[in-house]
Design an enzyme around this catalytic site. Structure first.
Site, PDB file in Angstrom:
ATOM      1  N   GLU A 132       0.859  -1.178   0.000  1.00  0.00           N
ATOM      2  CA  GLU A 132       0.000   0.000   0.000  1.00  0.00           C
ATOM      3  C   GLU A 132       0.900   1.234   0.000  1.00  0.00           C
ATOM      4  O   GLU A 132       1.800   1.341   0.828  1.00  0.00           O
ATOM      5  CB  GLU A 132      -0.899   0.013   1.238  1.00  0.00           C
ATOM      6  CG  GLU A 132      -1.791  -1.212   1.364  1.00  0.00           C
ATOM      7  CD  GLU A 132      -1.137  -2.412   2.045  1.00  0.00           C
ATOM      8  OE1 GLU A 132      -0.174  -2.242   2.810  1.00  0.00           O
ATOM      9  OE2 GLU A 132      -1.585  -3.537   1.794  1.00  0.00           O
ATOM     10  N   TYR A 166       0.875 -19.247   9.416  1.00  0.00           N
ATOM     11  CA  TYR A 166      -0.107 -18.733   8.457  1.00  0.00           C
ATOM     12  C   TYR A 166      -0.619 -19.858   7.553  1.00  0.00           C
ATOM     13  O   TYR A 166      -1.808 -19.935   7.259  1.00  0.00           O
ATOM     14  CB  TYR A 166       0.515 -17.611   7.620  1.00  0.00           C
ATOM     15  CG  TYR A 166      -0.511 -16.736   6.956  1.00  0.00           C
ATOM     16  CD1 TYR A 166      -1.157 -15.732   7.660  1.00  0.00           C
ATOM     17  CD2 TYR A 166      -0.852 -16.918   5.628  1.00  0.00           C
ATOM     18  CE1 TYR A 166      -2.112 -14.921   7.060  1.00  0.00           C
ATOM     19  CE2 TYR A 166      -1.803 -16.116   5.013  1.00  0.00           C
ATOM     20  CZ  TYR A 166      -2.427 -15.124   5.734  1.00  0.00           C
ATOM     21  OH  TYR A 166      -3.380 -14.335   5.132  1.00  0.00           O
ATOM     22  N   GLN A 176      -0.871 -15.769  -2.546  1.00  0.00           N
ATOM     23  CA  GLN A 176      -1.381 -14.736  -3.453  1.00  0.00           C
ATOM     24  C   GLN A 176      -0.376 -14.407  -4.543  1.00  0.00           C
ATOM     25  O   GLN A 176       0.823 -14.375  -4.322  1.00  0.00           O
ATOM     26  CB  GLN A 176      -1.783 -13.482  -2.679  1.00  0.00           C
ATOM     27  CG  GLN A 176      -0.649 -12.723  -2.043  1.00  0.00           C
ATOM     28  CD  GLN A 176      -1.146 -11.590  -1.140  1.00  0.00           C
ATOM     29  OE1 GLN A 176      -2.294 -11.551  -0.714  1.00  0.00           O
ATOM     30  NE2 GLN A 176      -0.260 -10.660  -0.848  1.00  0.00           N
TER      31      GLN A 176
END
EC number: 3.5.4.13
Length: 186
Positions: A132, A166, A176
């Site tokens: 981001e 995870y 991803q």
């Protein structure tokens, strides 16, 4: 948790494919640097960006993200004033079970009012890192594709390895590829 050195990073990348593609030294001349540093790895931003726009006057809702909120850009990216973009790392990561990575922005961009945010890279997570980027300035800001954007700092467990990684919990962002938009488990 101890911070991992360049020696450890090189070993993990070469022998365990932790970072791919991998640059074993800092690449710096004429670009924003990337590659191994003393105690971290400077990641590159790919040439894929999603820049937030208000053209469609939609609401940014993390539980129900509307792709009309973004415009796709390929190549170097100009982020409008006081705006935001999503992008991804060039590198694909495969984190070891006993390591967590924290990401911080590079000083070159920080000194231009560009803030980089990445959530912690958890043990046994793998994938491209969704990055981001916020332009906090009142001016357009240029982000250079395929150059350095942020630094990962790898922290190793001192004693006990985590009970649940995870991968164990089948995290929603595991594996991803490309830029991954917000998801909520349903």
């Amino acid at each position: 948790m101890g911070v991992k050195s360049d020696i450890w990073i090189r070993n993990m990348a070469k022998n365990f494919n932790m970072i791919s593609p991998f640059e074993e030294k800092q690449v710096r001349k004429g670009i924003i640097s990337y590659g191994v540093s003393s105690y971290g790895y400077d990641i590159r931003v790919s040439d894929e960006f999603m820049v937030f726009t208000n053209i469609n006057s939609t609401v940014v809702d993390p539980k129900n993200f509307d792709e009309r909120n973004v415009v796709n850009i390929k190549g170097d990216c100009i982020i409008p004033p006081n705006s935001f973009a999503l992008c991804r790392s060039v590198e694909y990561f495969k984190m070891p079970r006993d390591v967590l990575a924290i990401c911080v922005g590079k000083s070159t961009y920080a000194r231009c009012g560009i803030i980089v945010n990445v959530t912690p890279i958890e043990p046994e997570w793998e994938g491209h890192i969704t990055i981001e980027i916020s332009n906090t300035t009142p001016l357009p800001a240029k982000i250079y594709a395929n150059e350095g954007i942020a630094q990962l700092i790898f922290l190793g467990a001192d004693d006990n390895i985590c009970e649940t990684s995870y991968a164990d919990k089948s995290g929603k962002y595991h594996g991803q590829k490309g830029i991954t938009l917000p998801k909520v488990d349903k």
